[in-house]
Enzyme design. Sequence first.
Site, PDB file in Angstrom:
ATOM      1  N   LYS A  22       0.839  -1.212   0.000  1.00 36.74           N
ATOM      2  CA  LYS A  22       0.000   0.000   0.000  1.00 36.74           C
ATOM      3  C   LYS A  22       0.872   1.261   0.000  1.00 36.74           C
ATOM      4  CE  LYS A  22      -1.628   1.409   4.077  1.00 36.74           C
ATOM      5  NZ  LYS A  22      -1.313   2.791   4.522  1.00 36.74           N
ATOM      6  N   ARG A 122       2.027  14.035  13.643  1.00 35.61           N
ATOM      7  CA  ARG A 122       2.289  13.806  12.212  1.00 35.61           C
ATOM      8  C   ARG A 122       2.381  15.097  11.398  1.00 35.61           C
ATOM      9  NH1 ARG A 122      -0.844   8.611  10.127  1.00 35.61           N
ATOM     10  NH2 ARG A 122       1.123   8.302   9.013  1.00 35.61           N
ATOM     11  N   ARG A 398      -8.667   0.009   4.940  1.00 35.83           N
ATOM     12  CA  ARG A 398      -7.827   0.991   4.246  1.00 35.83           C
ATOM     13  C   ARG A 398      -6.516   0.348   3.808  1.00 35.83           C
ATOM     14  NH1 ARG A 398      -6.919   6.182   7.707  1.00 35.83           N
ATOM     15  NH2 ARG A 398      -5.469   6.444   5.986  1.00 35.83           N
TER      16      ARG A 398
END
Length: 431
Positions: A22, A122, A398
């Site tokens: 991914k 983040r 996801r």
Amino acid sequence: MEQFIMKGGKPLCGEVVISGAKNAALGIIAGSLLTDDDIIIDNLPDVRDINVMLEALKEIGASVNRVNRHQVIVNAANVQSVSIDDEYIRKIRASYYFIGALLGKYQKANVPLPGGCAIGSRPIDQHIKGFRALGTTVDIKNGCVVAEASEGLKASHIYLDVVSVGATINIMLAACLAEGRTIIENVAKEPHIVDVANFLNSMGANIKGAGTDTIRIKGVKKLHGTEYAVIPDQIEAGTFMCMAAATRGDILIKNVIPKHLESITAKLLEMGNTIYEYDEAVRVIGNQFQRATDVKTLPYPGFPTDMQPQISVTLALASGTSVVTESIFENRFKYVDELARMGSNIKVEGNVSVIDGVDHFTGASVNALDLRAGAAMVIAGLAADGITTVNEIGYIQRGYEHLEKKLQALGASIELVDSERDAQKFRMNAG
Ligand code: EPZ
């Protein structure tokens, strides 16, 4: 609300094929903007974040032809806009790769600040540092990154203050068409960094040193089309390795690059599991008696932070006390409270968890709090006695392709249900 419901206690046995990575595919999809030729991407994982990125490409005018679940042909010749924004793209972390790619091709970009798993603050200051070093003005306006290099991107010598996967890939995307020689120091070395660099080089870029501490890029005038297959997903493979260990099963995990799994293999061997390595597969036999060990997450080739919840659940069922140190993100132990509902004995102090192994978990209703925490809860449920339901599985979808189907093929009693009636039916059948 969709949830996974499972009856644990059965060793998982059999074979599983790992999907494409991914976190490599996300950078590669953005990189397809850098040419007006066709880009054929093979071994694409069929997961939600990938589909969100492909939809975003369509919204700005690129043609996206999904040949099948694992192959797409992208052509960006008719891109009409450098502004990407929709409710879905705001939710994923990898939206930031559109900044680097749009800057690289059009010297302009207007992209929402990234979303993604809530595992820490983040920031993207290192991405912005890199873009500015390449001659871009970058402002944050209305929750978006507004960037422009009015005089074109110019090569630069950039030192990353923090080893960052995203910043490393993003600066590569922006710099490969920038005039001159760009040097990026203190870069991330993950397999997906190397994969994105190899993809860009297959388009005619001149990138050297990916996988080492320093990447050197000689800007080229133009990039051309290519056909490129994404590498196997290191973290999906590691997740199945932990499933074999936690359920005391025996799984042959196919379509992997064993070298990418070395740190995970080392830890599972320390715990007393048996592991056989083949050219493109690993076989993990989860031994009945497993020992505690200590883990510290580090940038590659260290133990991956994306495997921290999964190895912690496995350690929670081993004998003895383990210490796990999360050195990458500041808030990646949220799953510990969910796991306590199943009988685990873990104490968290700051970025360190102390795990006292227990001999079994009992099933419970728990929540997936982020992608990898969700995967860890599935491991726990498959190892637990009784029935477990994992809620909020959108997080898991996801990053894992049809996880329940892959697990059913390994003998797991697990279903994806979206109603209480179906959950009841599962409970009746499970006995
Ligand atoms: C990527 O996130 C992955 N996501 C994450 O995987 C993975 O956990 C992470 O790399 C580390 O391997 C994608 O690739 C989409 P970083 P990213 O920049 O790029 C700090 C998953 O489960 N930092 O390497 O956001 C940051 O706060 C996901 O698949 C800055 O300070 O990670 C963190 O502490 C979760 N400034 C550390 O660096 C910046 O500008 C590493 O972050 C950038 C990062």
